[in-house]
Design an enzyme around this catalytic site. Structure first.
Site, PDB file in Angstrom:
ATOM      1  N   HIS A 268     -35.915 -16.011  -4.151  1.00 45.88           N
ATOM      2  CA  HIS A 268     -35.348 -16.067  -2.787  1.00 45.88           C
ATOM      3  C   HIS A 268     -33.837 -16.236  -2.892  1.00 45.88           C
ATOM      4  CE1 HIS A 268     -34.762 -17.246   1.386  1.00 45.88           C
ATOM      5  NE2 HIS A 268     -35.947 -16.707   1.602  1.00 45.88           N
ATOM      6  N   ASP A 325     -44.025 -14.528   1.076  1.00 42.21           N
ATOM      7  CA  ASP A 325     -44.761 -13.253   0.977  1.00 42.21           C
ATOM      8  C   ASP A 325     -45.849 -13.261  -0.081  1.00 42.21           C
ATOM      9  OD1 ASP A 325     -41.563 -12.138   1.569  1.00 42.21           O
ATOM     10  OD2 ASP A 325     -43.213 -11.761   2.941  1.00 42.21           O
TER      11      ASP A 325
HETATM   12  C1  SDX Z   1     -37.891 -12.645   2.374  1.00 36.38           C
HETATM   13  O1  SDX Z   1     -33.371 -14.275   3.347  1.00 36.38           O
HETATM   14  C2  SDX Z   1     -34.480 -14.672   3.773  1.00 36.38           C
HETATM   15  O2  SDX Z   1     -34.618 -15.759   4.315  1.00 36.38           O
HETATM   16  C3  SDX Z   1     -35.616 -13.726   3.594  1.00 36.38           C
HETATM   17  C4  SDX Z   1     -36.968 -14.244   4.033  1.00 36.38           C
HETATM   18  C5  SDX Z   1     -37.008 -14.450   5.505  1.00 36.38           C
HETATM   19  O3  SDX Z   1     -37.856 -15.240   5.960  1.00 36.38           O
HETATM   20  O4  SDX Z   1     -36.259 -13.736   6.231  1.00 36.38           O
HETATM   21  O5  SDX Z   1     -37.257 -15.466   3.391  1.00 36.38           O
HETATM   22  C6  SDX Z   1     -38.077 -13.266   3.704  1.00 36.38           C
HETATM   23  O6  SDX Z   1     -37.279 -11.618   2.306  1.00 36.38           O
HETATM   24  C7  SDX Z   1     -38.407 -13.370   1.143  1.00 36.38           C
HETATM   25  C8  SDX Z   1     -38.057 -12.611  -0.182  1.00 36.38           C
HETATM   26  C9  SDX Z   1     -39.065 -11.487  -0.308  1.00 36.38           C
HETATM   27  N1  SDX Z   1     -38.692 -10.590  -1.426  1.00 36.38           N
HETATM   28  C10 SDX Z   1     -39.439 -10.569  -2.555  1.00 36.38           C
HETATM   29  O7  SDX Z   1     -40.382 -11.334  -2.807  1.00 36.38           O
HETATM   30  C11 SDX Z   1     -39.028  -9.465  -3.517  1.00 36.38           C
HETATM   31  C12 SDX Z   1     -38.904 -10.048  -4.927  1.00 36.38           C
HETATM   32  N2  SDX Z   1     -37.789 -10.992  -4.913  1.00 36.38           N
HETATM   33  C13 SDX Z   1     -36.500 -10.474  -5.410  1.00 36.38           C
HETATM   34  O8  SDX Z   1     -36.196  -9.200  -4.886  1.00 36.38           O
HETATM   35  C14 SDX Z   1     -35.402 -11.516  -5.273  1.00 36.38           C
HETATM   36  O9  SDX Z   1     -35.946 -12.713  -5.618  1.00 36.38           O
HETATM   37  C15 SDX Z   1     -34.670 -11.684  -3.973  1.00 36.38           C
HETATM   38  C16 SDX Z   1     -34.001 -10.431  -3.531  1.00 36.38           C
HETATM   39  C17 SDX Z   1     -35.608 -12.149  -2.933  1.00 36.38           C
HETATM   40  C18 SDX Z   1     -33.625 -12.755  -4.206  1.00 36.38           C
HETATM   41  O10 SDX Z   1     -32.803 -12.289  -5.159  1.00 36.38           O
HETATM   42  P1  SDX Z   1     -31.542 -13.175  -5.626  1.00 36.38           P
HETATM   43  O11 SDX Z   1     -31.487 -14.554  -5.113  1.00 36.38           O
HETATM   44  O12 SDX Z   1     -30.346 -12.308  -5.379  1.00 36.38           O
HETATM   45  O13 SDX Z   1     -31.896 -13.398  -7.018  1.00 36.38           O
HETATM   46  P2  SDX Z   1     -30.992 -13.000  -8.162  1.00 36.38           P
HETATM   47  O14 SDX Z   1     -30.936 -11.509  -8.197  1.00 36.38           O
HETATM   48  O15 SDX Z   1     -29.716 -13.766  -8.074  1.00 36.38           O
HETATM   49  O16 SDX Z   1     -31.923 -13.553  -9.341  1.00 36.38           O
HETATM   50  C19 SDX Z   1     -31.424 -14.284 -10.375  1.00 36.38           C
HETATM   51  C20 SDX Z   1     -32.236 -13.798 -11.564  1.00 36.38           C
HETATM   52  C21 SDX Z   1     -31.933 -12.342 -11.930  1.00 36.38           C
HETATM   53  O17 SDX Z   1     -32.201 -12.267 -13.328  1.00 36.38           O
HETATM   54  P3  SDX Z   1     -30.951 -12.247 -14.366  1.00 36.38           P
HETATM   55  O18 SDX Z   1     -30.073 -11.068 -13.944  1.00 36.38           O
HETATM   56  O19 SDX Z   1     -30.248 -13.581 -14.147  1.00 36.38           O
HETATM   57  O20 SDX Z   1     -31.571 -12.081 -15.718  1.00 36.38           O
HETATM   58  O21 SDX Z   1     -33.647 -13.841 -11.247  1.00 36.38           O
HETATM   59  C22 SDX Z   1     -34.177 -12.538 -11.335  1.00 36.38           C
HETATM   60  C23 SDX Z   1     -33.007 -11.562 -11.211  1.00 36.38           C
HETATM   61  O22 SDX Z   1     -33.330 -10.341 -11.862  1.00 36.38           O
HETATM   62  N3  SDX Z   1     -35.134 -12.385 -10.254  1.00 36.38           N
HETATM   63  C24 SDX Z   1     -36.391 -12.000 -10.437  1.00 36.38           C
HETATM   64  C25 SDX Z   1     -36.983 -12.037  -9.168  1.00 36.38           C
HETATM   65  N4  SDX Z   1     -36.077 -12.440  -8.273  1.00 36.38           N
HETATM   66  C26 SDX Z   1     -34.931 -12.641  -8.935  1.00 36.38           C
HETATM   67  N5  SDX Z   1     -37.052 -11.614 -11.548  1.00 36.38           N
HETATM   68  C27 SDX Z   1     -38.347 -11.278 -11.371  1.00 36.38           C
HETATM   69  N6  SDX Z   1     -38.985 -11.305 -10.196  1.00 36.38           N
HETATM   70  C28 SDX Z   1     -38.340 -11.674  -9.069  1.00 36.38           C
HETATM   71  N7  SDX Z   1     -38.990 -11.687  -7.916  1.00 36.38           N
END
Ligand code: SDX
Length: 391
Positions: A268, A325
């Protein structure tokens, strides 16, 4: 003062905004709506009562709620001419495509909603949207499965009305299921608002120009559809179906670590701890499946995947926890919804959050049209070269 937070970001930017509606502490995993914790609202309140809270700032008295509920109930119908709008879609159209189109098109039916500077008109627009979203969502679903449209009934509660419009068929009487009604209402509460997420920011930015509120909500629906945002509930269930069994989890998790794909329903932008909604969603999932007597193997896969992820250094270092989710898809499927309806339900619930934040923006006298600034990294100034002088 002691009842309200004061927050000095130390900078002014069009990218941030002040709001009194929702507070999130991402590190502590706290979510408050007008000061009330989400788990208390989910357990003790109703979605319509939460709608009143988000819109007006306070939980309603009995009289206020009766008036509010009557107002919403008596605006659930759609203009009869509007039903033909759905016929323009192919039957296999994604219901989110239908929702985006339908809500935007409804702005053609309510020219008075363009009077965005009139507080009374803004309240009317907010009530219209909250009232009509279930009817539009149910039509999108019925159209996609080839069933006739079912009109709302005024004697039913908000969530019961929606479930009847989705699942009743003319060939037999519809019998309400209190377990499903309670679960639906709680799921709507969990999805109602969430501070300045991508789709809410979209609605605020579109609304800041004075655009028609229905068109602004359509913009929010479009943004929510994305797999990184509201589309994650559909993606998370499809991920669990792809994993299939507990035995396949280690190999799938390795693929995540190898950056082949993300764990849908995990992570998140703000929560770097458990999403408090996910805990209530997980509990609701167990209750619904238990009370319906459904033994869904995907629930076992989800719980094992959560256990593995929460103990694995890769996820711990990145503070990745289940978000709302992760369990919603299993629950919604058990309730009879196909995966392509999951984000539609999210949009239906989030409409009150979007329109409450839209309304709050207009109540801010210093409101200006949104104009995020940029960091320019392109070419420095240079003179034009005619074609015959270019390499
Ligand atoms: C919602 O904003 C809101 O409030 C949204 C929401 C709402 O009620 O409106 O809460 C609803 O959208 C919830 C989120 C739903 N999306 C997902 O479940 C999709 C999977 N999640 C990812 O796409 C991701 O976690 C995000 C987009 C939700 C958040 O991304 P961030 O905070 O920008 O995370 P990041 O990219 O800074 O992550 C840091 C690290 C990275 O790895 P490194 O580059 O440091 O090696 O964590 C990794 C990312 O690649 N990472 C994940 C991951 N989420 C982040 N790796 C694997 N699986 C994941 N889900």
């Amino acid at each position: 003062d002691s009842d309200h937070f004061t927050f000095d970001p130390g900078f002014t930017s069009t990218a941030s905004c002040e709001s009194k509606i929702t507070y999130i502490d991402g590190d502590a995993g706290i979510l408050l709506h007008r000061g009330y914790p989400i788990d208390q609202l989910a357990e003790k309140s109703s979605f319509l009562e939460v709608c009143h809270l988000l819109l007006n700032g306070e939980l309603p008295s009995a009289d206020e709620f009766a008036k509010f509920e009557h107002n919403i109930t008596y605006h659930t119908m759609l203009h009869a001419q509007f039903d033909s709008f759905f016929q323009g879609f192919r039957r296999d159209a994604h219901p989110m495509a239908i929702m985006t189109g339908a809500v935007g098109a409804l702005s053609a039916f309510y020219a008075d909603s363009l009077n965005v500077d009139d507080p009374k008109q803004r309240e009317i627009s907010a009530h219209r949207l909250i009232a009509k979203m279930p009817t539009i969502a149910a039509r999108a679903f019925q159209y996609s499965v080839g069933r006739p449209f079912v009109s709302p009934r005024n004697e039913l509660s908000y969530s019961e009305n929606f479930l009847r419009m989705c699942f009743s068929v003319p060939a037999e009487d519809w019998v309400p299921n209190p377990v499903l009604t309670r679960a639906m209402d709680r799921i709507f509460i969990l999805h109602a608002d969430h501070e300045q997420n991508a789709s809410t920011s979209t609605v605020r930015l579109a609304g800041s120009s004075g655009a028609h509120p229905f068109a602004c909500i359509a913009a929010g629906i479009a943004c929510l559809w994305g797999p990184s945002h509201g589309g994650a509930n559909q993606e998370a269930l499809e991920m669990l179906e792809e994993i299939g069994t507990v035995e396949n989890i280690p190999a799938y998790v390795q693929g995540v670590k190898d950056k082949k794909y993300k764990l849908m329903g995990f992570g998140h932008r703000v929560y770097k701890n458990f999403d408090p909604r996910a805990k209530v969603m997980q509990k609701t999932c167990h209750e619904v499946l238990g009370q319906l007597g459904i033994n869904d193997p995907l629930l076992e896969v989800a719980m094992e995947l959560e256990k593995i992820a929460l103990s694995d250094p890769y996820f711990i270092e990145r503070k990745l926890y289940p978000n709302i989710d992760f369990y919603s898809g299993i629950t919604l499927r058990a309730m009879g919804f196909p995966t392509n309806m999951f984000t539609v339900l999210f949009a239906l619930a989030r409409t009150v959050g979007w329109i409450s934040q839209w309304k709050e923006m207009f109540e801010d006298p210093s409101r200006k049209i949104g104009r995020p600034r940029q960091l320019y990294t392109g070419a420095t100034q240079r003179d034009y070269k005619p074609l015959d002088q270019r390499g």
